[in-house]
Design a protein around this motif. Sequence first.
Motif: not given
Length: 167
Positions: A144-167
């Motif tokens: 589950m944590k691996t999926w959450m990492f991939l989820f937030n990293r993907s969204l962070g890259k799509r949106l160029d979001s430092a907050a999501m990449l940090a999460t």
Amino acid sequence: MITFLASLFIKDRRNYDSPAVRQAYGVLSGAVGIGLNILLFLGKWIAGTLSGSIAITADAFNNLSAAGSSIITLIGFRLSGQAPDPEHPFGHGRIEYISGLIVAAAIIVMGVELFRSSVARIFNPDEMYFSILSVIILVGSILMKTWMFLFNRSLGKRLDSAAMLAT
């Protein structure tokens, strides 16, 4: 899964430059993080209590603090999506970076605390218990944590979001 969730909850989900869409993705990310981390907390707390494992119980509370980080991300995105006002004529978009900084600081503090408690355990070890339930819950947690990492990293890259990449 990201596309599915976005199609359910976000209108105009491909317009990543829109402040409203960015805010919606931030809320989605925060809500998913809060929900999954609370589920992990409950599962690990139950497993830790049943097995008598202090390590699993401590990890449960780590998941509870991760839910807190998701709350910070959620609040950051909600605040950053506010319309410009006289005091902030260019909007509140920088709040997203501040929330990313707060999440990163929380991760560092948690890492230092885990390191400190790990060193203490080396010098004062406890008896270890083995339970198949504990193993199942911990493997599920890793997945589950691996999926959450991939989820937030993907969204962070799509949106160029430092907050999501940090999460």
